[in-house]
Write a protein that holds these residues in place. Structure first.
Motif, PDB file in Angstrom:
ATOM      1  N   ALA A 148       0.867  -1.187   0.000  1.00 24.47           N
ATOM      2  CA  ALA A 148       0.000   0.000   0.000  1.00 24.47           C
ATOM      3  C   ALA A 148       0.893   1.224   0.000  1.00 24.47           C
ATOM      4  CB  ALA A 148      -0.915  -0.014   1.219  1.00 24.47           C
ATOM      5  N   ILE A 149       0.629   2.131  -0.939  1.00 27.18           N
ATOM      6  CA  ILE A 149       1.485   3.305  -1.124  1.00 27.18           C
ATOM      7  C   ILE A 149       0.613   4.552  -1.176  1.00 27.18           C
ATOM      8  CG2 ILE A 149       3.289   4.342  -2.548  1.00 27.18           C
ATOM      9  CD1 ILE A 149       3.404   1.440  -3.905  1.00 27.18           C
ATOM     10  N   ASP A 150       0.918   5.539  -0.383  1.00 22.91           N
ATOM     11  CA  ASP A 150       0.184   6.800  -0.399  1.00 22.91           C
ATOM     12  C   ASP A 150       0.692   7.696  -1.508  1.00 22.91           C
ATOM     13  OD1 ASP A 150      -1.426   6.130   1.735  1.00 22.91           O
ATOM     14  OD2 ASP A 150      -0.084   6.996   3.231  1.00 22.91           O
ATOM     15  N   GLY A 151      -0.230   8.186  -2.343  1.00 28.42           N
ATOM     16  CA  GLY A 151       0.116   9.138  -3.378  1.00 28.42           C
ATOM     17  C   GLY A 151      -0.453  10.504  -3.046  1.00 28.42           C
ATOM     18  N   ALA A 152      -0.263  11.462  -3.936  1.00 29.53           N
ATOM     19  CA  ALA A 152      -0.736  12.821  -3.684  1.00 29.53           C
ATOM     20  C   ALA A 152      -2.257  12.899  -3.773  1.00 29.53           C
ATOM     21  CB  ALA A 152      -0.094  13.788  -4.683  1.00 29.53           C
ATOM     22  N   ALA A 153      -2.824  12.405  -4.859  1.00 33.63           N
ATOM     23  CA  ALA A 153      -4.274  12.475  -5.067  1.00 33.63           C
ATOM     24  C   ALA A 153      -4.955  11.135  -4.853  1.00 33.63           C
ATOM     25  CB  ALA A 153      -4.579  12.994  -6.470  1.00 33.63           C
ATOM     26  N   THR A 156       1.169 -15.467 -13.151  1.00 30.54           N
ATOM     27  CA  THR A 156       0.977 -14.590 -11.991  1.00 30.54           C
ATOM     28  C   THR A 156       0.953 -13.156 -12.491  1.00 30.54           C
ATOM     29  OG1 THR A 156       2.092 -16.110 -10.466  1.00 30.54           O
ATOM     30  CG2 THR A 156       1.946 -13.812  -9.802  1.00 30.54           C
ATOM     31  N   THR A 157      -0.070 -12.423 -12.106  1.00 28.60           N
ATOM     32  CA  THR A 157      -0.261 -11.054 -12.577  1.00 28.60           C
ATOM     33  C   THR A 157      -0.290 -10.094 -11.402  1.00 28.60           C
ATOM     34  OG1 THR A 157      -1.530 -11.807 -14.499  1.00 28.60           O
ATOM     35  CG2 THR A 157      -1.819  -9.518 -13.856  1.00 28.60           C
ATOM     36  N   ALA A 158       0.236  -8.898 -11.619  1.00 28.70           N
ATOM     37  CA  ALA A 158       0.196  -7.850 -10.593  1.00 28.70           C
ATOM     38  C   ALA A 158      -0.677  -6.704 -11.078  1.00 28.70           C
ATOM     39  CB  ALA A 158       1.595  -7.333 -10.275  1.00 28.70           C
ATOM     40  N   TYR A 159      -1.524  -6.199 -10.175  1.00 29.21           N
ATOM     41  CA  TYR A 159      -2.385  -5.061 -10.486  1.00 29.21           C
ATOM     42  C   TYR A 159      -2.046  -3.905  -9.547  1.00 29.21           C
ATOM     43  CZ  TYR A 159      -5.223  -8.585 -12.852  1.00 29.21           C
ATOM     44  OH  TYR A 159      -5.653  -9.598 -13.669  1.00 29.21           O
ATOM     45  N   ILE A 160      -2.086  -2.698 -10.104  1.00 26.55           N
ATOM     46  CA  ILE A 160      -2.055  -1.500  -9.268  1.00 26.55           C
ATOM     47  C   ILE A 160      -3.488  -1.002  -9.182  1.00 26.55           C
ATOM     48  CG2 ILE A 160      -1.036   0.777  -8.898  1.00 26.55           C
ATOM     49  CD1 ILE A 160       1.100   0.055 -10.958  1.00 26.55           C
ATOM     50  N   CYS A 161      -4.055  -1.060  -7.993  1.00 23.86           N
ATOM     51  CA  CYS A 161      -5.427  -0.585  -7.791  1.00 23.86           C
ATOM     52  C   CYS A 161      -5.382   0.823  -7.227  1.00 23.86           C
ATOM     53  CB  CYS A 161      -6.173  -1.512  -6.830  1.00 23.86           C
ATOM     54  SG  CYS A 161      -6.372  -3.191  -7.466  1.00 23.86           S
ATOM     55  N   PHE A 162      -6.172   1.717  -7.809  1.00 22.20           N
ATOM     56  CA  PHE A 162      -6.188   3.117  -7.389  1.00 22.20           C
ATOM     57  C   PHE A 162      -7.411   3.367  -6.514  1.00 22.20           C
ATOM     58  CE2 PHE A 162      -4.603   2.904 -11.855  1.00 22.20           C
ATOM     59  CZ  PHE A 162      -3.259   3.036 -11.554  1.00 22.20           C
ATOM     60  N   LEU A 163      -7.181   3.918  -5.329  1.00 21.59           N
ATOM     61  CA  LEU A 163      -8.254   4.256  -4.399  1.00 21.59           C
ATOM     62  C   LEU A 163      -8.135   5.722  -4.024  1.00 21.59           C
ATOM     63  CD1 LEU A 163      -7.779   1.067  -4.016  1.00 21.59           C
ATOM     64  CD2 LEU A 163      -8.956   1.377  -1.830  1.00 21.59           C
ATOM     65  N   ASP A 164      -9.265   6.370  -3.816  1.00 23.66           N
ATOM     66  CA  ASP A 164      -9.200   7.767  -3.392  1.00 23.66           C
ATOM     67  C   ASP A 164      -8.836   7.846  -1.918  1.00 23.66           C
ATOM     68  OD1 ASP A 164     -11.493   7.326  -1.863  1.00 23.66           O
ATOM     69  OD2 ASP A 164     -12.840   8.247  -3.299  1.00 23.66           O
ATOM     70  N   LYS A 165      -8.722   9.069  -1.408  1.00 20.44           N
ATOM     71  CA  LYS A 165      -8.247   9.260  -0.047  1.00 20.44           C
ATOM     72  C   LYS A 165      -9.250   8.794   1.009  1.00 20.44           C
ATOM     73  CE  LYS A 165      -4.203  10.810  -0.959  1.00 20.44           C
ATOM     74  NZ  LYS A 165      -2.997  10.067  -0.529  1.00 20.44           N
ATOM     75  N   LYS A 166     -10.472   8.518   0.592  1.00 21.49           N
ATOM     76  CA  LYS A 166     -11.477   7.997   1.513  1.00 21.49           C
ATOM     77  C   LYS A 166     -11.573   6.477   1.451  1.00 21.49           C
ATOM     78  CE  LYS A 166     -14.337  12.175   1.512  1.00 21.49           C
ATOM     79  NZ  LYS A 166     -15.689  12.740   1.250  1.00 21.49           N
ATOM     80  N   GLY A 167     -10.711   5.877   0.605  1.00 18.32           N
ATOM     81  CA  GLY A 167     -10.694   4.424   0.517  1.00 18.32           C
ATOM     82  C   GLY A 167     -11.639   3.828  -0.499  1.00 18.32           C
ATOM     83  N   HIS A 168     -12.159   4.655  -1.417  1.00 14.14           N
ATOM     84  CA  HIS A 168     -13.073   4.147  -2.439  1.00 14.14           C
ATOM     85  C   HIS A 168     -12.300   3.695  -3.682  1.00 14.14           C
ATOM     86  CE1 HIS A 168     -15.900   7.150  -0.341  1.00 14.14           C
ATOM     87  NE2 HIS A 168     -16.180   5.931   0.097  1.00 14.14           N
ATOM     88  N   TYR A 169     -12.622   2.511  -4.169  1.00 14.15           N
ATOM     89  CA  TYR A 169     -11.961   1.972  -5.355  1.00 14.15           C
ATOM     90  C   TYR A 169     -12.318   2.801  -6.588  1.00 14.15           C
ATOM     91  CZ  TYR A 169     -10.989  -1.230  -9.236  1.00 14.15           C
ATOM     92  OH  TYR A 169     -10.548  -1.782 -10.415  1.00 14.15           O
ATOM     93  N   LEU A 170     -11.283   3.109  -7.416  1.00 20.20           N
ATOM     94  CA  LEU A 170     -11.486   3.920  -8.608  1.00 20.20           C
ATOM     95  C   LEU A 170     -11.218   3.145  -9.897  1.00 20.20           C
ATOM     96  CD1 LEU A 170      -9.637   7.154  -7.402  1.00 20.20           C
ATOM     97  CD2 LEU A 170     -12.111   6.777  -7.446  1.00 20.20           C
ATOM     98  N   VAL A 220      -1.589   9.124 -13.814  1.00 22.99           N
ATOM     99  CA  VAL A 220      -2.838   8.756 -13.150  1.00 22.99           C
ATOM    100  C   VAL A 220      -3.573  10.021 -12.716  1.00 22.99           C
ATOM    101  CG1 VAL A 220      -3.904   7.420 -11.302  1.00 22.99           C
ATOM    102  CG2 VAL A 220      -1.745   6.656 -12.295  1.00 22.99           C
ATOM    103  N   ALA A 221      -4.827  10.167 -13.149  1.00 23.35           N
ATOM    104  CA  ALA A 221      -5.640  11.335 -12.794  1.00 23.35           C
ATOM    105  C   ALA A 221      -6.245  11.150 -11.402  1.00 23.35           C
ATOM    106  CB  ALA A 221      -6.738  11.536 -13.828  1.00 23.35           C
ATOM    107  N   ASP A 222      -6.844  12.230 -10.881  1.00 19.90           N
ATOM    108  CA  ASP A 222      -7.447  12.186  -9.544  1.00 19.90           C
ATOM    109  C   ASP A 222      -8.589  11.183  -9.450  1.00 19.90           C
ATOM    110  OD1 ASP A 222      -5.653  14.164  -9.095  1.00 19.90           O
ATOM    111  OD2 ASP A 222      -7.097  15.748  -8.677  1.00 19.90           O
TER     112      ASP A 222
END
Length: 309
Positions: free
Chosen positions: A93-98, A112-126, A173-175
């Motif tokens: 888990a890595i904290d980004g700016a947005a 075996t596959t790796a995914y980068i999942c983007f979540l907003d600052k409130k923890g909602h999956y994007l 990656v956009a906001d």
């Protein structure tokens, strides 16, 4: 009211306030609980093929219910054949700016596959980006995220024994979690000695500037800096026996007539350069694990390549 009874009621009330219950009365699994499944990491971050191949304990797998609640239950649908049993494991888990980045590993029968999942600052999956893969075809896909939060996905395709073609895709990656392909670099066929060198065309008039090589797939490129005390460098190496790889670029500073040093501003990574008789030797003076595999180091001697006439 009896003081003892009052005290017991108070303790019970506080205990009830400290935990959340679901409809069945059990303690609810919160987003904080979900995040604690992942190792905390910081930028810059790199997931190497070696670490992707490491076996994960079955007890650490993310349950389908938890995956659906905090990410998405369609995470591996388009990347694995229908009916394939896939297990998902938390990686980092890595904290980004947005947005924040959650790296998840999906393990199937043959890949075996790796995914980068983007979540907003409130923890909602994007959104998510498939960014790593190892399979029985010997093709490798892995990624890194730099301090500017640009994602570099590297794709290596084996053309024949010892010969590979490499492509690097850079994403922003956009906001809202949307990804945009910024640029693509293609290294072509490594068999022809054509490693992609991002500083190849820059000025090289200093006596120590030039390309230093070790084998077909390892290079240290030195170019002129902004002043006489600095130099630009690019290092890319591949160990033939282990397949371990590393890549690093930046600005170093001369600490003597034939010595130089680089210190990363974001990590404790450091590289010492020693020039002598048409060669350059390097060694790590700090942990550079974010830029290489876990079974190798930035070290060794490289010979200066003669300039083409």
């Amino acid at each position: 009211m009896n003081k003892l009874v009052l005290a017991l009621l108070t303790v019970g009330l506080l205990a009830g306030c400290g935990s959340k219950k679901d409809k069945s009365g059990k303690d609810a699994f919160t987003f904080e609980d979900f995040r604690r499944l992942f190792a905390e990491a910081k930028l810059p971050y790199k997931l190497t093929p070696e670490s992707l191949q490491e076996k994960s304990a079955d007890s650490t797998a993310i349950s389908p219910e938890v995956l659906k609640e905090f990410l998405t239950d369609t995470l591996g649908k388009s990347d694995f054949p229908e009916g394939t049993a896939v297990k998902f494991y938390p990686v980092a888990a890595i904290d980004g700016a947005a947005v924040n980045y959650f790296v998840v590993k999906a393990v199937g029968k043959s890949a075996t596959t790796a995914y980068i999942c983007f979540l907003d600052k409130k923890g909602h999956y994007l959104n998510r980006l498939p960014a790593g893969k190892v399979d029985d075809k010997k093709d490798l896909h892995y990624f890194s995220i730099d301090t500017r939060q640009v994602i570099k996905v590297t794709n290596e395709k084996e053309l024949s024994a010892g010969h590979k073609a490499t492509r690097e895709d850079f994403f922003g990656v956009a906001d809202n979690g949307a990804t945009t392909l910024i640029m693509t670099n293609s290294a072509g066929d490594a068999a022809a000695g054509q490693l992609f060198n991002p500083i190849d065309t820059l000025k090289a008039t200093h006596k120590l500037s030039g390309d230093y090589i070790s084998g077909e797939n390892s290079i240290i490129s030195i170019r002129d800096g902004d002043d006489a005390k600095s130099f630009l460098f690019f290092i890319s190496f591949s160990k033939d026996k282990t397949g371990c790889k590393g890549e690093l670029s930046g600005t170093g500073h001369f600490t003597g007539a034939n010595k130089g040093e680089y210190k990363d501003k974001e990590t404790d990574c450091g590289i010492a350069f020693q020039f002598a008789s048409g060669k350059v030797s390097i060694r790590e003076i700090g942990g550079c694990g974010a830029y290489r595999g876990v079974r190798c180091f930035f070290e060794g001697s490289f010979t200066k390549k003669s300039k083409a006439k």
